[in-house]
Write a protein that holds these residues in place. Sequence first.
Motif, mmCIF file in Angstrom:
data_model
loop_
_atom_site.group_PDB
_atom_site.id
_atom_site.type_symbol
_atom_site.label_atom_id
_atom_site.label_comp_id
_atom_site.label_asym_id
_atom_site.label_seq_id
_atom_site.Cartn_x
_atom_site.Cartn_y
_atom_site.Cartn_z
ATOM 1 N N PHE A 1 0.764 -1.261 0.023
ATOM 2 C CA PHE A 1 -0.005 -0.115 -0.022
ATOM 3 C C PHE A 1 0.923 1.222 0.133
ATOM 4 O O PHE A 1 0.694 2.028 -0.727
ATOM 5 C CB PHE A 1 -1.034 0.045 1.279
ATOM 6 N N TYR A 2 1.669 1.567 0.791
ATOM 7 C CA TYR A 2 2.416 2.778 1.122
ATOM 8 C C TYR A 2 3.199 2.898 -0.113
ATOM 9 O O TYR A 2 3.400 4.020 -0.633
ATOM 10 C CB TYR A 2 3.333 2.671 2.322
ATOM 11 N N ALA A 3 3.956 1.834 -0.471
ATOM 12 C CA ALA A 3 4.963 1.814 -1.714
ATOM 13 C C ALA A 3 4.104 2.262 -2.986
ATOM 14 O O ALA A 3 4.477 3.134 -3.857
ATOM 15 C CB ALA A 3 5.486 0.621 -1.840
ATOM 16 N N SER A 4 3.061 1.772 -2.876
ATOM 17 C CA SER A 4 2.107 1.824 -4.125
ATOM 18 C C SER A 4 1.434 3.482 -4.280
ATOM 19 O O SER A 4 1.660 4.210 -5.402
ATOM 20 C CB SER A 4 0.771 0.813 -4.304
ATOM 21 N N ASP B 1 9.032 8.000 -12.868
ATOM 22 C CA ASP B 1 10.348 7.648 -12.713
ATOM 23 C C ASP B 1 10.731 6.512 -11.721
ATOM 24 O O ASP B 1 11.721 5.951 -11.526
ATOM 25 C CB ASP B 1 11.157 8.903 -12.042
ATOM 26 N N LEU B 2 9.769 6.108 -10.887
ATOM 27 C CA LEU B 2 9.665 4.921 -9.755
ATOM 28 C C LEU B 2 9.171 3.909 -10.193
ATOM 29 O O LEU B 2 9.037 2.769 -9.344
ATOM 30 C CB LEU B 2 9.221 5.764 -8.665
ATOM 31 N N GLN B 3 8.788 3.774 -11.387
ATOM 32 C CA GLN B 3 7.900 2.469 -11.801
ATOM 33 C C GLN B 3 8.921 1.314 -11.909
ATOM 34 O O GLN B 3 8.581 0.144 -11.667
ATOM 35 C CB GLN B 3 7.262 2.860 -13.016
ATOM 36 N N VAL C 1 11.787 0.244 -4.699
ATOM 37 C CA VAL C 1 11.343 1.483 -3.842
ATOM 38 C C VAL C 1 11.002 1.076 -2.282
ATOM 39 O O VAL C 1 10.454 0.003 -2.041
ATOM 40 C CB VAL C 1 10.182 2.213 -4.365
ATOM 41 N N ILE C 2 11.739 1.828 -1.389
ATOM 42 C CA ILE C 2 11.482 1.380 -0.058
ATOM 43 C C ILE C 2 10.706 2.727 0.733
ATOM 44 O O ILE C 2 11.485 3.792 0.464
ATOM 45 C CB ILE C 2 12.777 1.087 0.749
ATOM 46 N N LEU D 1 8.524 0.430 6.215
ATOM 47 C CA LEU D 1 7.335 0.446 6.372
ATOM 48 C C LEU D 1 6.648 -0.177 5.402
ATOM 49 O O LEU D 1 5.586 -0.733 5.279
ATOM 50 C CB LEU D 1 6.645 1.788 6.245
ATOM 51 N N SER D 2 7.144 -0.304 3.965
ATOM 52 C CA SER D 2 6.716 -0.841 3.219
ATOM 53 C C SER D 2 7.610 -0.735 1.903
ATOM 54 O O SER D 2 8.555 0.023 1.678
ATOM 55 C CB SER D 2 5.155 -0.288 2.451
#
Length: 397
Positions: free
Chosen positions: A18-21, A29-31, A35-36, A46-47
């Motif tokens: 969830f948080y990362a999405s 650029d983050l696709q 990612v943390i 956290l995610s």
Amino acid sequence: MSAGTALTPILHVDMDAFYASVMTRDRPDLQDVPVIVGGGYRGVVLSANYLARRSGVRSALPMTRARRLCPEAVVVAPDYPTFETVSASVRENFRQVTPLVEVLSLDEAFLDVRGAGRRLGDPVEIAERLRSTIHDEQGITCSVGVAASVSVAKLASRRAKPDGVVVVPPDAITSFLHPLDVGELWGVGEKTQAMLHRLGLITVGDVAHTPVRTLQRALGDHLGRHLHELAWGVDRRVVSARNVGVFGGGDPDKSMGAQETFGRDTDDREVVLREVLRLAARVTTRMRVAGVAGRTVALTVRFADFTTITRSRTRAEATDVTQEVYATATELYDALGLQRARIRLVGVRVEGLVPRSSVHRQLVLGEPEHGWSDADRAVDRAVGRFGKAAVQPASLL
DNA sequence: TCTGGGGTCCTAGGACCC
DNA sequence: TCTGGGGTCCTAGGACCC
């Protein structure tokens, strides 16, 4: 509606990472990079998105280890207001399906769609429609478990990840459950899993075929019986819109607390107590907003070696007054008699919360008529008008 | 620079009361 | 008086969940 799915009216909906999405949905650029979400000094993950998870990054992992596991990951700080907003919209989507929504957290809920069939189709159709609505409106994916009970639905949604639906029909419950590791069961964490493994009970099926008495001797009466039932898919827990925890409309909180890890460990009483005051103010402000008061004040201290103790004291009467909570917490701290112990974290919690309206305070001889309580309310008003920075207890300035 | 912050529930022992 | 026993409150710790 098919007979099979009419017997599986419980949906467990779980947002994927969830948080990362949420943090990456508007970031082209983050696709395609790991990612943390987390960060901060001495923090935990956290995610993490699925690319980062491929390197072994999971939530609750210390950030230091996460960076070592996945040095190429982009670390993003969490944006809680946005999480709240997205979560509220998703909950609204749920409530358009059924009023029987039990919110577990920002990113998870149970839905009982028993009554929605005629209007909205069978549970699987409902699940798929919810998934596409959420994807279209919020730009994030979720997974749904569909089953006859909440515990099986919860396990099914994990199997559905990411971005899928898994249905467990009643006649497939034991064949679904029994091959799983015992650690998959809701309520079995690291310790209980290790204990069960030591007993040679590796799978849910092993637990199912162990006498209840044996489980109870190892785990206690309650947990032993509970796990035996879960292992057979027996789960009397119902979806209850009352059990919504921290979010509005449900049962009131039983306790409220705040804790803080220091940037670096300290053995300075003044530093610790200044933090205790800040935490007491934070907690009691929330209590006054919620209109509750409590009698028991608990102080948590975590030392440099991570051992953690709690001390609590129950006052004669419930309070929501910052200075009273602070005073009790200070007594508890001083009663520890610490000498140069390195402290990593302190926490303040007020327990046994009741509606403030039910508290009729005895007037104590000599207590000023307008004491700390009125001071707090003045602070609350000022904070309401000018923001948090406007007013702080004098010793925090 | 190993290990956040917000909670809930259970257990177990002792005090205290009837 | 060969010491029962239950219920409730308080405290401390631990496990678990997200």
